[in-house]
Design an enzyme around this catalytic site. Structure first.
Site, short mmCIF file in Angstrom:
data_model
loop_
_atom_site.label_atom_id
_atom_site.label_comp_id
_atom_site.label_asym_id
_atom_site.label_seq_id
_atom_site.Cartn_x
_atom_site.Cartn_y
_atom_site.Cartn_z
N HIS A 7 24.86 -12.31 30.29
CA HIS A 7 25.28 -13.45 29.48
C HIS A 7 24.16 -13.93 28.53
CE1 HIS A 7 28.01 -17.25 29.27
NE2 HIS A 7 27.38 -17.03 28.11
N ARG A 11 34.12 -15.05 27.45
CA ARG A 11 33.91 -15.61 28.79
C ARG A 11 34.56 -14.67 29.80
NH1 ARG A 11 30.50 -18.23 26.99
NH2 ARG A 11 30.23 -20.49 26.90
P1 NDP Z 1 35.28 -21.06 17.57
O1 NDP Z 1 35.82 -22.26 18.26
O2 NDP Z 1 34.58 -21.23 16.27
O3 NDP Z 1 36.47 -20.01 17.31
C1 NDP Z 1 37.39 -19.69 18.30
C2 NDP Z 1 38.35 -18.62 17.77
O4 NDP Z 1 39.25 -18.26 18.81
C3 NDP Z 1 39.21 -19.13 16.61
O5 NDP Z 1 39.46 -18.11 15.68
C4 NDP Z 1 40.49 -19.52 17.34
O6 NDP Z 1 41.67 -19.47 16.54
C5 NDP Z 1 40.58 -18.45 18.39
N1 NDP Z 1 41.45 -18.90 19.48
C6 NDP Z 1 41.31 -19.97 20.28
N2 NDP Z 1 42.35 -20.07 21.13
C7 NDP Z 1 43.17 -19.02 20.85
C8 NDP Z 1 44.41 -18.58 21.36
N3 NDP Z 1 45.06 -19.25 22.34
N4 NDP Z 1 44.97 -17.48 20.82
C9 NDP Z 1 44.36 -16.81 19.81
N5 NDP Z 1 43.18 -17.19 19.27
C10 NDP Z 1 42.60 -18.28 19.78
O7 NDP Z 1 34.37 -20.31 18.62
P2 NDP Z 1 33.03 -19.46 18.36
O8 NDP Z 1 33.35 -18.30 17.47
O9 NDP Z 1 31.91 -20.36 17.97
O10 NDP Z 1 32.71 -18.95 19.84
C11 NDP Z 1 33.65 -18.17 20.55
C12 NDP Z 1 33.26 -18.08 22.01
O11 NDP Z 1 32.16 -17.20 22.19
C13 NDP Z 1 32.78 -19.38 22.66
O12 NDP Z 1 33.84 -20.22 22.98
C14 NDP Z 1 32.07 -18.86 23.89
O13 NDP Z 1 32.99 -18.75 24.95
C15 NDP Z 1 31.60 -17.46 23.47
N6 NDP Z 1 30.13 -17.40 23.39
C16 NDP Z 1 29.49 -16.45 24.14
C17 NDP Z 1 28.12 -16.32 24.07
C18 NDP Z 1 27.42 -15.25 24.82
O14 NDP Z 1 26.19 -15.26 24.84
N7 NDP Z 1 28.12 -14.31 25.41
C19 NDP Z 1 27.31 -17.23 23.24
C20 NDP Z 1 28.09 -18.18 22.49
C21 NDP Z 1 29.45 -18.26 22.58
P3 NDP Z 1 41.84 -20.44 15.25
O15 NDP Z 1 40.98 -19.77 14.21
O16 NDP Z 1 43.27 -20.37 14.94
O17 NDP Z 1 41.34 -21.80 15.68
#
Ligand code: NDP
Length: 309
Positions: free
Chosen positions: A272, A224
């Protein structure tokens, strides 16, 4: 049961076709033709107008039409107690992995330098390196980040990953939490950001973080825009701390015409679209969530609004 669909990007006809095939008899309604509000029990939405979902007294399920839920969880007007689910789909992971791989390969194989040299009619030989000599760091190892990290490892890159809690992933060196951040960044040549936007991650990629990368690192953001302090990124691109970038997401979308990022030849801007919900496959899990909610069970892939992802 009636379902209300709202999205300015996704095709309602395609979703209707696949959802009604998975759930025969589903009454699929497309906003603003929502009919009797009391009949709407499920909403399949991407960035619905604030306050809209409050109009449906019998709403039992909200499905966010994508993986990122930042815009929906921060909506204070959502009806309380209605579970929010998101799409977690291997095909969406595949599409994201393809985008990330294309971006990483473009940086790793020096296409940016070759494009510049071509504009100057210059024959610019750069001896190729093995992928194993190039380290790629992925921030966020969830459903999408984990898939992309695995794909990069399959291509032979030295892949490192960073997450909130400890994670294990084959052929990926993993780091986590605040303590793991500096060691993760120090040896990352190409940084891929795939974190969710939460109060904890907003502006995480700031001047301090960018300075921890080796000089001349390359930067890919598919998470994001608000994860990144854009002024700090622009400064790092100007100073050469960051040599090149691929930006699929921006703080303000569409990126304003006056942004200096538009004019930077070392920056590729895409609007995006790294990955999207794919009705053919994702409709099956939406249908299953609807079935579960009807049976009094929690839906699939629920989001924790407190945690923000
Ligand atoms: P998930 O919720 O499956 O995974 C999120 C990951 O981020 C996890 O590994 C989590 O850690 C980590 N994380 C969250 N908070 C923190 C933090 N404070 N510090 C360190 N690590 C953190 O998300 P997805 O993989 O499904 O998607 C990721 C993002 O991709 C979405 O939220 C969205 O913003 C973006 N996206 C963008 C798109 C685009 O077209 N550009 C399309 C779809 C999504 P942990 O493993 O410990 O929980």
């Amino acid at each position: 049961m009636a379902l209300l669909f709202y999205s300015q990007y996704d095709d309602p006809a395609d979703w209707k076709k696949h959802l009604c095939a998975a759930l025969p008899g589903l009454d699929f309604r497309v906003w603003p033709e929502s009919g009797d509000p009391g009949e709407i029990e499920a909403a399949l939405v991407w960035k619905p107008p604030a306050g809209e979902l409050r109009r449906f007294p019998n709403l039992r399920l909200i499905v966010n039409l994508g993986a990122g839920v930042d815009s929906i969880v921060k909506d204070a007007t959502l009806p309380a107690g209605v579970p929010i689910a998101r799409i977690v789909d291997p095909e969406m992971g595949r599409m994201m992995s393809q985008f990330v791989l294309a971006a990483v390969l473009r940086h790793y194989r020096e296409f940016v330098s070759f494009a510049r040299a071509q504009r100057e009619r210059r024959w610019h030989y750069i001896h190729p390196r093995e992928a194993a000599e190039c380290s790629v760091g992925v921030m966020g190892l969830g459903s999408l980040g984990g898939a992309a990290a695995t794909e990069l490892a399959r291509q032979g890159f030295r892949v490192r990953g960073w997450s909130r809690s400890a994670r294990q992933l084959a052929d990926v060196e993993t780091f986590h939490g605040e303590a793991g951040l500096a060691p993760f960044l120090r040896q990352t040549e190409i940084l891929v950001v795939m974190l969710p936007l939460t109060p904890e991650t907003e502006n995480l990629v700031d001047a301090r973080l960018l300075a921890m990368l080796p000089r001349g690192a390359k930067f890919v953001n598919v998470g994001r825009g608000r994860l990144v302090d854009e002024d700090a990124l622009i400064a790092a691109l100007r100073s050469g701390q960051i040599a090149e970038a691929t930006l699929d997401v921006m703080r303000v979308e569409p990126l304003p015409a006056e942004s200096p990022l538009w004019d930077m030849e070392q920056v590729l801007i895409t609007p995006h679209l790294a990955s999207v919900g794919i009705p053919r496959t994702a409709a099956l899990q939406v249908a299953e969530s609807i079935r579960r909610v009807r049976a009094g069970q929690p839906p699939l892939n629920t989001v924790d609004p407190q945690r923000g992802y």
